[in-house]
Write an enzyme that holds these catalytic residues in place. Structure first.
Site, PDB file in Angstrom:
ATOM      1  N   GLU A 189      47.308  38.408  39.563  1.00  0.00           N
ATOM      2  CA  GLU A 189      47.982  39.181  40.709  1.00  0.00           C
ATOM      3  C   GLU A 189      47.912  39.588  42.211  1.00  0.00           C
ATOM      4  OE1 GLU A 189      45.092  39.366  38.386  1.00  0.00           O
ATOM      5  OE2 GLU A 189      45.706  40.757  37.079  1.00  0.00           O
ATOM      6  N   HIS A 193      37.978  49.900  33.912  1.00  0.00           N
ATOM      7  CA  HIS A 193      39.399  49.939  33.074  1.00  0.00           C
ATOM      8  C   HIS A 193      40.182  51.505  33.178  1.00  0.00           C
ATOM      9  CE1 HIS A 193      38.880  45.770  31.452  1.00  0.00           C
ATOM     10  NE2 HIS A 193      40.502  45.937  30.966  1.00  0.00           N
TER      11      HIS A 193
HETATM   12  C1  LIG Z   1      42.565  40.962  36.902  1.00  0.00           C
HETATM   13  C2  LIG Z   1      43.048  41.242  35.180  1.00  0.00           C
HETATM   14  N1  LIG Z   1      43.626  40.925  34.946  1.00  0.00           N
HETATM   15  C3  LIG Z   1      44.478  40.713  33.858  1.00  0.00           C
HETATM   16  C4  LIG Z   1      43.258  41.359  32.979  1.00  0.00           C
HETATM   17  C5  LIG Z   1      43.941  41.883  31.737  1.00  0.00           C
HETATM   18  N2  LIG Z   1      43.627  40.940  30.473  1.00  0.00           N
HETATM   19  C6  LIG Z   1      42.307  41.155  30.061  1.00  0.00           C
HETATM   20  S1  LIG Z   1      41.257  39.607  29.179  1.00  0.00           S
HETATM   21  C7  LIG Z   1      42.865  39.075  29.106  1.00  0.00           C
HETATM   22  C8  LIG Z   1      43.347  37.619  28.931  1.00  0.00           C
HETATM   23  C9  LIG Z   1      42.131  36.245  30.313  1.00  0.00           C
HETATM   24  O1  LIG Z   1      42.760  35.361  29.703  1.00  0.00           O
HETATM   25  P1  LIG Z   1      42.145  33.929  29.344  1.00  0.00           P
HETATM   26  O2  LIG Z   1      41.437  34.184  30.182  1.00  0.00           O
HETATM   27  O3  LIG Z   1      42.911  33.488  28.904  1.00  0.00           O
HETATM   28  O4  LIG Z   1      41.051  34.706  28.166  1.00  0.00           O
HETATM   29  P2  LIG Z   1      40.826  35.076  26.697  1.00  0.00           P
HETATM   30  O5  LIG Z   1      41.558  36.157  26.315  1.00  0.00           O
HETATM   31  O6  LIG Z   1      41.590  33.823  25.919  1.00  0.00           O
HETATM   32  O7  LIG Z   1      39.989  34.972  25.866  1.00  0.00           O
HETATM   33  C10 LIG Z   1      43.765  39.320  30.016  1.00  0.00           C
HETATM   34  C11 LIG Z   1      44.669  39.691  31.228  1.00  0.00           C
HETATM   35  C12 LIG Z   1      41.799  42.406  33.200  1.00  0.00           C
HETATM   36  N3  LIG Z   1      40.878  42.234  33.145  1.00  0.00           N
HETATM   37  N4  LIG Z   1      41.536  41.660  34.933  1.00  0.00           N
END
Ligand SMILES: Cc1ncc(C[n+]2csc(CCOP(=O)(O)OP(=O)(O)O)c2C)c(N)n1
Ligand SMILES: [Mg+2]
Lengths: 310, 351
Positions: B60, B129
């Site tokens: 971000e 959130h």
């Molecule tokens: C700073 C931030 N950006 C976006 C999100 C939305 N978000 C929640 S889980 C997620 C996926 C993250 O992917 P990863 O780190 O690969 O973990 P996975 O869900 O695959 O276990 C996102 C983008 C967030 N929670 N925090």
């Protein structure tokens, strides 16, 4: 692994009853990472995680009843109902907290390790992260500092190929691996089959030895795959962001199924043994669900906003 | 004119702006996702292609600077965040960089960029959130801040935001996405600045922001049944703030209630009150009131969240107190059978 799988499945089954009113991110399919890692850590070692943390919490020894009660928003939850699924903690087993802002616990875990070093302590801190967290600037800042000060931190990166619905292809260059980013920060790093609990365990044992010996951090990239939807209890292969065939392929690499087959053929486990274990765990889960339902809802909006001077 | 949901209206706004100007770029984590970013981007990738409707890394802070740079160089980006909380990683790029670039370079450069963020609420969104921090952005000269509450404004303000030469913070509340209303077809702008008079009245001015406009309108209906005619102002732009519009109403009614689903301390509700009490020509008949969040983080448990969020009941109570009616026991009690943590009965989670 079996316990994590059964707990996650029980949560998925119970979720439609709407008594767990919070987003849940399940680790079904990824159990070997949590189980293999935690088995190689000492009970006193510390750990932090992100939004998908049920498995890490449980593997580290976190209290199941308190976790279920937390998902149900109850007073006996591990955060007294203030946190929900995305915020788990059990300090009694060194699980120091999980938060759902991607990447945010990475520097905090590094900070735990920094304090360990400053205080001359020897506990290792495991920072669980998803591969998408390595895209956040804060990961690089933390890795740099950890490397600079040779902090006792173990980065445990679960690469399940997706961030919500976004595949690796739209997020990271194809010609370099995730773990190589850590290498560039001067942190020894390697890639492991995250669906092979023994490989994970062995690698974490070695990495932990490195970290404990004062040589600084270690980064592990564990390749794995999430079976269920990113958030919630169901499956979502049909909505079009990934192929059913890919999912089925990974399902063949089921860490639980494959490992129990391996143990059975080695004569270390029997079918009946697995069955008995499942029964025992299911009873424990049923008891935890009942505990959660019995626990009262919390009261007191203003509690805990500030810590009170002792 | 057609009847659309708020989410569809945002999508229509994107579509009109993108048809009008080739340089408009939609970007964000999950922007082309199969669920269409809560339905606000559905079909746009098919129409405009992957180069104009694109996904991005989970970065971000860096990406905010990247789209700012692109905006200085001929592109009109809209950077989308699934939650306002995620945008906070980029406070330097938004508030210290984007907001200042026109000013500190003597007006030579322009940053026509939109930072769009969704404000979460309910279903255990919890402390990380659902933070309603729109007031932070309203504090910063150089930014414009809009929070539409109806589908017509959701579209018109999106088009205006994209076509404005300045950095704009556009915030849509998760609980508005399903709300339906009339939306003009084709390209139109809703001016950034003027508030919207959502309901005319003479006895009290209720100023509300974003989703709380809906609660304020419900409160006004109940007050009407008690013979009190409330004027409801939709403060759809926090910056620039329509001080004249606000004063015009309060000079007429002599009573003010500011309603903001956000913290009161140093928040937008305080600015609304300050604006009125500073005005020498406005004479209030009663001390002004605020209906805001309790001074604590968002709890996750549905039991605590139900108590946490202010409702029409609280607005009604605040107004009735002004008219000398004291609170009746149980007036603010939660009603059995209502699921206070859901935007609508059809909602089943998980996000
Ligand atoms: C700073 C931030 N950006 C976006 C999100 C939305 N978000 C929640 S889980 C997620 C996926 C993250 O992917 P990863 O780190 O690969 O973990 P996975 O869900 O695959 O276990 C996102 C983008 C967030 N929670 N925090
Ligand atoms: Mg991932």
């Amino acid at each position: 692994m079996l316990r994590i799988r059964l707990v996650e499945e029980a949560i998925a089954d119970a979720y439609p009853r709407q008594e767990m009113r919070c987003p849940v991110h399940l680790s079904i399919g990824q159990e070997a990472v949590a189980a293999g890692t935690a088995a190689a850590l000492a009970r006193a070692d510390l750990a932090m995680s992100g939004h998908r943390s049920h498995a890490h919490y449980l593997a580290k020894g976190g209290d199941l009843r308190a976790m279920i009660a937390e998902l149900m928003g109850r007073q006996d939850g591990c955060c007294r109902g203030r946190g929900g699924s995305m915020h788990l903690i059990d300090r009694s087993v060194g699980f120091m907290g999980a938060v759902p802002i991607v990447g945010s616990t990475i520097p905090i875990a590094v900070g735990l390790a920094f304090a360990e070093k400053l205080r001359g302590q020897t506990r290792v801190t495991a920072a669980f992260l998803g591969e998408a967290a390595t895209e956040e600037g804060v990961f690089h800042e933390s890795a740099n500092f950890a490397s600079l000060h040779r902090l006792p931190v173990l980065f445990v990166c679960e690469n399940n190929l997706y961030s919500v619905y976004s595949p690796m292809a739209v997020r990271q260059p194809a010609h370099r691996e995730v773990f190589e980013v850590a290498s560039a920060h001067g942190i020894p790093a390697c890639q492991v089959d995250g669906n092979d609990p023994e490989a994970v365990f062995n690698q974490v044992v070695a990495a932990r030895r490195h970290v404990r010996s004062g040589q600084g951090p270690f980064f592990l990239e564990l390749k794995t795959y999430r079976w269920r939807e990113h958030c919630g209890p169901g499956f979502d292969n049909h909505i079009g962001y990934r192929k059913e065939a890919e999912f089925l392929d990974w399902k063949k690499r089921d860490p639980l199924e494959n490992y129990s087959r391996k143990l059975i053929s080695a004569g270390l486990l029997t079918e009946e043994g697995v069955h008995e274990l499942s029964e025992k765990i299911s009873a424990e889960i049923a008891e935890a669900m009942a505990f959660g339902r019995k626990s009262p809802f919390p009261r007191g909006l203003a509690d805990f906003v500030y810590s009170i001077q002792p | 004119m057609s009847e659309l949901s708020y989410a569809e209206a945002i999508r229509d706004g994107f579509r009109e702006a993108m048809r009008q100007d080739q340089s408009v770029l939609l970007i964000g984590l999950g922007i082309p996702d199969p669920k269409g970013f809560f339905g606000t981007t559905s079909g746009l990738r098919e129409e405009f292609g992957g180069d104009r409707v694109m996904d991005m890394p989970c970065s971000e802070n860096g990406m905010t600077g990247v789209v700012l740079g692109a905006s200085l160089n001929g592109i009109r980006p809209v950077l989308n965040h699934q939650r306002l909380d995620f945008a906070l990683l980029a406070m330097d790029q938004m508030c210290t960089q984007a907001a200042n670039w026109s000013y500190m370079f003597g007006g030579q450069v322009h940053a026509p960029v939109v930072f769009r963020m969704i404000l979460g609420r309910g279903w255990g969104q919890g402390p990380q959130h659902s933070q309603a921090l729109h007031s932070w952005f309203a504090h910063v000269p150089g930014l414009k801040v809009v929070l539409p509450s109806c589908p017509q404004d959701a579209k018109g303000l999106m088009i205006s935001a994209i076509e404005d030469p300045n950095p704009i913070v556009y915030i849509d509340h998760r609980w508005l996405h399903h709300v339906r209303g009339p939306v003009p077809s084709g390209h139109y702008r809703t001016e950034i600045g003027p508030l919207r008079v959502a309901l005319l009245g003479k006895d009290v001015t209720i100023v509300a922001i974003s989703y709380m406009v809906l609660e304020a309108l419900e409160a006004a209906e109940r007050l009407a049944a008690q013979g009190i005619e409330a004027e409801v102002l939709d403060l759809r732009c926090l910056r620039p703030l329509d001080r004249e519009g606000l004063l015009r109403s309060v000079r007429k009614t002599g009573r003010l209630v500011a309603v903001d689903q956000a913290w009161a301390c140093a928040g937008m509700s305080a600015e609304i009150l300050a604006c009125v009490v500073e005005d020498p020509q406005t004479c209030l008949k009663n001390p002004p009131r605020r209906v805001t969040l309790p001074d604590c983080p968002t709890p996750t448990s549905p039991a605590l969240a139900a108590e946490f969020y202010p409702r029409a009941d609280h607005i009604v109570e605040a107004v009735l107190e002004m008219f000398g009616r004291s609170r009746e026991p149980g007036e603010l009690a939660l009603q059995p059978g209502i699921e206070y943590d859901k935007p609508n009965p059809a909602f089943t989670g998980p996000f």
